[in-house]
Design a protein around this motif. Structure first.
Motif, mmCIF file in Angstrom:
data_model
loop_
_atom_site.group_PDB
_atom_site.id
_atom_site.type_symbol
_atom_site.label_atom_id
_atom_site.label_comp_id
_atom_site.label_asym_id
_atom_site.label_seq_id
_atom_site.Cartn_x
_atom_site.Cartn_y
_atom_site.Cartn_z
ATOM 1 N N VAL A 130 2.722 2.329 -17.105
ATOM 2 C CA VAL A 130 3.321 1.873 -15.704
ATOM 3 C C VAL A 130 4.939 2.711 -15.951
ATOM 4 N N GLN A 131 5.336 3.333 -14.587
ATOM 5 C CA GLN A 131 6.481 3.919 -14.412
ATOM 6 C C GLN A 131 7.157 3.587 -13.359
ATOM 7 N N HIS A 132 7.041 2.939 -12.520
ATOM 8 C CA HIS A 132 7.655 2.311 -11.288
ATOM 9 C C HIS A 132 7.355 0.793 -10.892
ATOM 10 N N LEU A 133 8.190 0.245 -10.388
ATOM 11 C CA LEU A 133 7.994 -1.249 -10.020
ATOM 12 C C LEU A 133 8.796 -1.446 -8.856
ATOM 13 N N VAL A 134 8.477 -2.805 -8.370
ATOM 14 C CA VAL A 134 9.034 -3.165 -7.018
ATOM 15 C C VAL A 134 10.105 -4.260 -7.252
ATOM 16 N N LEU A 135 11.344 -4.222 -6.620
ATOM 17 C CA LEU A 135 12.297 -4.939 -6.951
ATOM 18 C C LEU A 135 12.662 -5.543 -5.391
ATOM 19 N N VAL A 136 13.312 -6.738 -5.566
ATOM 20 C CA VAL A 136 13.949 -7.463 -4.264
ATOM 21 C C VAL A 136 15.558 -7.559 -4.606
ATOM 22 N N ARG A 137 16.403 -7.622 -3.708
ATOM 23 C CA ARG A 137 17.963 -7.893 -3.928
ATOM 24 C C ARG A 137 17.860 -9.313 -4.431
ATOM 25 N N ARG A 138 18.750 -9.733 -5.647
ATOM 26 C CA ARG A 138 18.985 -10.839 -6.094
ATOM 27 C C ARG A 138 19.240 -11.766 -4.752
ATOM 28 N N ALA A 139 20.208 -11.717 -3.989
ATOM 29 C CA ALA A 139 20.612 -12.369 -2.952
ATOM 30 C C ALA A 139 19.568 -12.989 -2.010
ATOM 31 N N VAL A 140 18.464 -12.067 -1.713
ATOM 32 C CA VAL A 140 17.371 -12.360 -1.166
ATOM 33 C C VAL A 140 16.579 -13.423 -1.768
ATOM 34 N N TRP A 141 16.447 -13.051 -2.948
ATOM 35 C CA TRP A 141 15.611 -14.016 -3.929
ATOM 36 C C TRP A 141 16.016 -15.323 -3.915
ATOM 37 N N GLU A 142 17.604 -15.486 -4.454
ATOM 38 C CA GLU A 142 18.117 -16.770 -4.595
ATOM 39 C C GLU A 142 18.249 -17.707 -3.203
ATOM 40 N N SER A 143 18.020 -16.944 -2.133
ATOM 41 C CA SER A 143 17.944 -18.088 -0.969
ATOM 42 C C SER A 143 16.453 -18.276 -0.897
ATOM 43 N N ASN A 144 15.427 -17.680 -1.469
ATOM 44 C CA ASN A 144 14.163 -17.968 -1.397
ATOM 45 C C ASN A 144 13.373 -17.597 -2.311
ATOM 46 N N ARG A 145 13.418 -18.414 -3.516
ATOM 47 C CA ARG A 145 12.930 -17.959 -4.681
ATOM 48 C C ARG A 145 11.381 -17.913 -4.649
ATOM 49 N N TRP A 146 10.818 -18.520 -3.826
ATOM 50 C CA TRP A 146 9.287 -18.745 -3.824
ATOM 51 C C TRP A 146 8.850 -17.217 -3.295
ATOM 52 N N ILE A 147 9.643 -16.070 -2.713
ATOM 53 C CA ILE A 147 9.133 -15.098 -2.525
ATOM 54 C C ILE A 147 8.631 -14.147 -3.341
ATOM 55 N N ALA A 148 9.120 -14.331 -4.831
ATOM 56 C CA ALA A 148 8.747 -13.454 -6.001
ATOM 57 C C ALA A 148 7.533 -13.606 -6.274
ATOM 58 N N GLY A 149 6.863 -14.840 -6.113
ATOM 59 C CA GLY A 149 5.398 -15.052 -6.458
ATOM 60 C C GLY A 149 4.534 -14.669 -5.022
ATOM 61 N N ALA A 150 5.277 -14.737 -3.952
ATOM 62 C CA ALA A 150 4.371 -14.704 -2.770
ATOM 63 C C ALA A 150 4.153 -13.094 -2.569
ATOM 64 N N LEU A 151 5.186 -12.433 -2.727
ATOM 65 C CA LEU A 151 4.950 -10.845 -2.577
ATOM 66 C C LEU A 151 4.117 -10.281 -3.752
ATOM 67 N N THR A 152 4.299 -10.954 -4.918
ATOM 68 C CA THR A 152 3.477 -10.365 -6.074
ATOM 69 C C THR A 152 1.889 -10.480 -5.529
ATOM 70 N N GLU A 153 1.783 -11.695 -5.157
ATOM 71 C CA GLU A 153 0.331 -11.958 -4.797
ATOM 72 C C GLU A 153 -0.146 -11.024 -3.404
ATOM 73 N N GLY A 154 0.859 -10.830 -2.498
ATOM 74 C CA GLY A 154 0.402 -9.988 -1.337
ATOM 75 C C GLY A 154 0.208 -8.604 -1.902
ATOM 76 N N PHE A 155 1.155 -8.078 -2.868
ATOM 77 C CA PHE A 155 0.868 -6.842 -3.271
ATOM 78 C C PHE A 155 -0.489 -6.785 -4.096
ATOM 79 N N SER A 156 -0.725 -7.629 -4.896
ATOM 80 C CA SER A 156 -2.107 -7.737 -5.546
ATOM 81 C C SER A 156 -3.353 -7.821 -4.536
ATOM 82 N N ARG A 157 -3.283 -8.646 -3.598
ATOM 83 C CA ARG A 157 -4.397 -8.440 -2.462
ATOM 84 C C ARG A 157 -4.334 -7.122 -1.858
#
Length: 325
Positions: free
Chosen positions: A223-250
């Motif tokens: 593994v060489q690269h990964l996907v990040l989101v800005r902390r401020a975006v995540w702190e406002s809507n913490r559910w997005i971490a799982g939702a985005l990971t699931e979306g990328f997986s699909r």
């Protein structure tokens, strides 16, 4: 309630096209996935720069090594998702001078090796490959610079003691051909490379077999690269971490299915896919934490032992926010 708008940017990997084109959606998120154009190395670098620094986007693709360095320094301004758009074996990236003294991997012991960077994700795996070959990385004389364009070496911070920067006006390819270094690692093929009669050739021209054995023995598809989101975006809507990971997986699953059903990119891609799946498994480019935990641990350990970070960062720390979401 309207879907939450999220804008991410990545290089133009075909694997991400189902999300970029809207064929795969992420429930609750109005995702804009901007992909680079052309796939050149400067274009990829621009996408990584934008993901971290462009206020118009909410994150995107990042170097594993750069994120590891931020975490080790206590910087948690970005939240890592276990989504890995770039993986790659590394034996193919090892080049030598045609007719030179280095003919097999064991000949690299104590030699002068060039790389495009010291604190780069690929460079971390290059040192892992050398250890796999039984070559002591401590005995290598390292030279850092550009492969073909003569310009000063650059990177995040000064080079460690004993690691040399290529002089201004020189390139690693030029030094290799002149016998000033004995080998070089490079993701793009050097301009002077030719499989049969170039002054620069691969040390292991049978790299599919070498990399297959590397996988059998290490279980690593690096593994060489990964996907990040800005902390401020995540702190406002913490559910997005799982939702985005699931979306990328699909999205990953959709690409895999399309590749398997229409294997026409090259004449024998179908045979190659069958061979790859027989060795690496049907889902040979997996996302998610548990399936990649050991790869992340090996990567972090290699970076720590190379002196890139001053402490070991365990996989659970690497993906702390995702695991807490």
């Amino acid at each position: 309630m309207a879907d939450l708008p999220i804008h991410l940017c990545c290089a133009d990997y075909a694997r991400l096209m189902p999300l970029a084109r809207g064929e795969v959606s992420v429930p609750g998120i109005d995702l804009t996935l901007t992909l680079g154009r052309g796939g050149s190395w400067p274009d990829r670098a621009e996408m990584l720069r934008r993901a971290l620094n462009d206020p118009a986007v909410d994150g995107g693709e990042s170097s594993m090594c750069r994120h590891l360095m931020r975490l080790a320094a206590g910087d948690r301004s970005h939240v890592a998702l276990p989504v890995f758009p770039l993986r790659g074996f590394t034996a193919r990236d090892l080049y030598v001078r045609a007719g030179g003294a280095v003919r097999v991997p064991a000949d690299l012991q104590g030699r002068r090796i060039g790389m495009y960077g010291w604190a780069n994700s690929g460079a971390v795996w290059y040192r892992h490959l050398l250890e796999y070959f039984g070559v002591s990385v401590e005995g290598i004389e390292w030279w850092i610079g550009t492969v073909d364009e003569p310009q000063p070496a650059s990177g995040p911070g000064p080079l460690p003691a004993g690691v040399q920067a290529v002089a201004t006006g020189r390139s690693l390819s030029e030094m290799l051909i002149a016998g000033e270094i004995d080998a070089l690692f490079s993701p793009p093929r050097p301009l002077a490379y030719h499989r049969e009669n170039g002054p620069i050739v691969r040390l292991t021209p049978d790299f599919p077999e070498v990399e297959s054995e590397y996988f059998r023995r290490t279980a690593m598809f690096p593994v060489q690269h990964l996907v990040l989101v800005r902390r401020a975006v995540w702190e406002s809507n913490r559910w997005i971490a799982g939702a985005l990971t699931e979306g990328f997986s699909r999205c990953n699953d959709a690409f895999t299915a399309a590749q398997r059903n229409f294997p026409y990119a090259t004449p024998w891609l179908e045979d190659e896919l069958e061979r790859t799946e027989a060795l690496l498994g049907e889902d040979f480019h997996p996302y998610g934490f548990e399936r990649n935990r050991e790869q992340v641990r090996v990567f972090a350990d290699q970076a720590y032992r190379s002196g890139i970070v001053g402490r070991m960062v365990e996989p659970e720390e690497f993906f702390r926010e995702y695991l807490e979401s």
